[in-house]
Design a protein around this motif. Sequence first.
Motif, short mmCIF file in Angstrom:
data_model
loop_
_atom_site.label_atom_id
_atom_site.label_comp_id
_atom_site.label_asym_id
_atom_site.label_seq_id
_atom_site.Cartn_x
_atom_site.Cartn_y
_atom_site.Cartn_z
N SER A 31 0.81 -1.16 -0.06
CA SER A 31 -0.15 -0.06 -0.18
C SER A 31 0.75 1.17 -0.03
CB SER A 31 -0.98 -0.05 1.29
OG SER A 31 -0.26 0.01 2.44
N LYS A 72 3.18 8.71 0.81
CA LYS A 72 3.23 7.73 2.00
C LYS A 72 3.73 6.41 1.47
CE LYS A 72 0.83 5.67 5.88
NZ LYS A 72 -0.37 5.52 6.66
N THR A 112 0.44 5.99 -0.60
CA THR A 112 -0.28 7.01 -1.02
C THR A 112 0.51 7.88 -2.22
OG1 THR A 112 -1.54 7.00 1.23
CG2 THR A 112 -1.77 9.11 -0.20
N ALA A 170 0.64 11.10 -5.19
CA ALA A 170 -0.15 12.22 -5.58
C ALA A 170 0.46 12.74 -7.18
CB ALA A 170 -0.04 13.52 -4.65
N GLN A 224 -9.26 9.96 -4.35
CA GLN A 224 -9.66 10.61 -3.11
C GLN A 224 -10.38 11.87 -3.87
OE1 GLN A 224 -6.98 11.58 0.05
NE2 GLN A 224 -6.25 9.55 0.39
N ILE A 261 -4.87 12.67 -5.51
CA ILE A 261 -4.30 11.94 -4.46
C ILE A 261 -5.06 10.45 -4.56
CG2 ILE A 261 -3.89 11.47 -2.17
CD1 ILE A 261 -3.98 14.61 -1.41
N PHE A 262 -4.01 9.43 -4.56
CA PHE A 262 -4.60 8.35 -4.80
C PHE A 262 -3.90 6.94 -3.79
CE2 PHE A 262 -4.80 10.82 -8.77
CZ PHE A 262 -5.83 10.06 -9.31
N GLU A 263 -4.69 6.08 -3.52
CA GLU A 263 -4.07 5.23 -2.69
C GLU A 263 -3.95 4.11 -3.81
OE1 GLU A 263 -3.77 5.32 0.40
OE2 GLU A 263 -4.61 7.18 0.65
N GLU A 322 -2.83 -0.03 -4.16
CA GLU A 322 -2.71 -1.16 -3.80
C GLU A 322 -2.39 -2.18 -4.56
OE1 GLU A 322 -6.35 -1.41 -1.49
OE2 GLU A 322 -5.95 0.21 -0.15
#
Length: 296
Positions: free
Chosen positions: A9, A100, A11, A13, A42, A52-54, A56
């Motif tokens: 995972s 992150k 985070t 941008a 997001q 902004i994206f997660e 995974e």
Amino acid sequence: MEKEVWNLSATIAGNFFLVKNEDLFPKSPPHSSLKNLKLIPQFDKQGKQNGIFELEMQFEVNSVENHVDSKLPADLGRKLFYHFIDILTFLSGYPITILKGPSLVFHFSDVKKHRTIAFSDEYRSFGPMVPIINTSLLSSLEIDSVQKRIMSWFRKGLQEPDIVNAVISFCVSLEIMADQFPCNEGVNRKCQHCGYVSIIDPGMRQKIETFMVNQIGFTKADFRKVWEVRNSLFHGGYDSYVPNATELHSTRRILTVSIVKGLKKLLKLMPDEPPSEDPAMFPFYDPFLDVVYRDP
């Protein structure tokens, strides 16, 4: 052989948004171990994607007896992560910011434990303190643009956590360096039709060999090792995921000494002045935290 399923995972941008909300799992995964991929946007208060994206993903690795000491999931996870970061950078035309992570988690099936691998986002490496004597170089106008470019690629090589990319950066620095020293060795070219022999200017191979052997003191065998690795890397002969990178680490040591000694010659620094010409002073760090936690 049993498989371990790892979850990655992060985070990120970037200057882009997703037009289609669809399954992003590639039809032809970059690695057979990749099992799942999600890029979750997001949204701001107006319901628009804010960049902004997660990120995974899930991937599998072969289970090993000593879980803590194995670098396999760390190496593979990083390779897969930057594979998609590279693609997003290309598609958007803008650099991707890593806000992150990435972090990796593996849950043991037989015990209530999980293993976490987190990569460092700092480049500081701990080692012997080095005295900086030539502080005048910080404000010196005598360092020209070429010398600064050699230093820049050298810095990138030291900071690069991937051994392949580190060696490539050092090779670029070496090529710029070799061009700053005289090379009187021309290349004889004979015409197949008339037999006329002409002498052409030396190419990069001759320049690097002359620099490493005549200026630095390495052997021709050392040069050949560097040149063979350089050609393999520049022409796609090495994968960034190399289980046994002994040859690359050996080449890296030769390259660091060549660049340090060459720069000291260009800057007119004495051999006994810092930085040290000992390759042990430029170790290859792969900073990541690998911890096993007991679940509550």
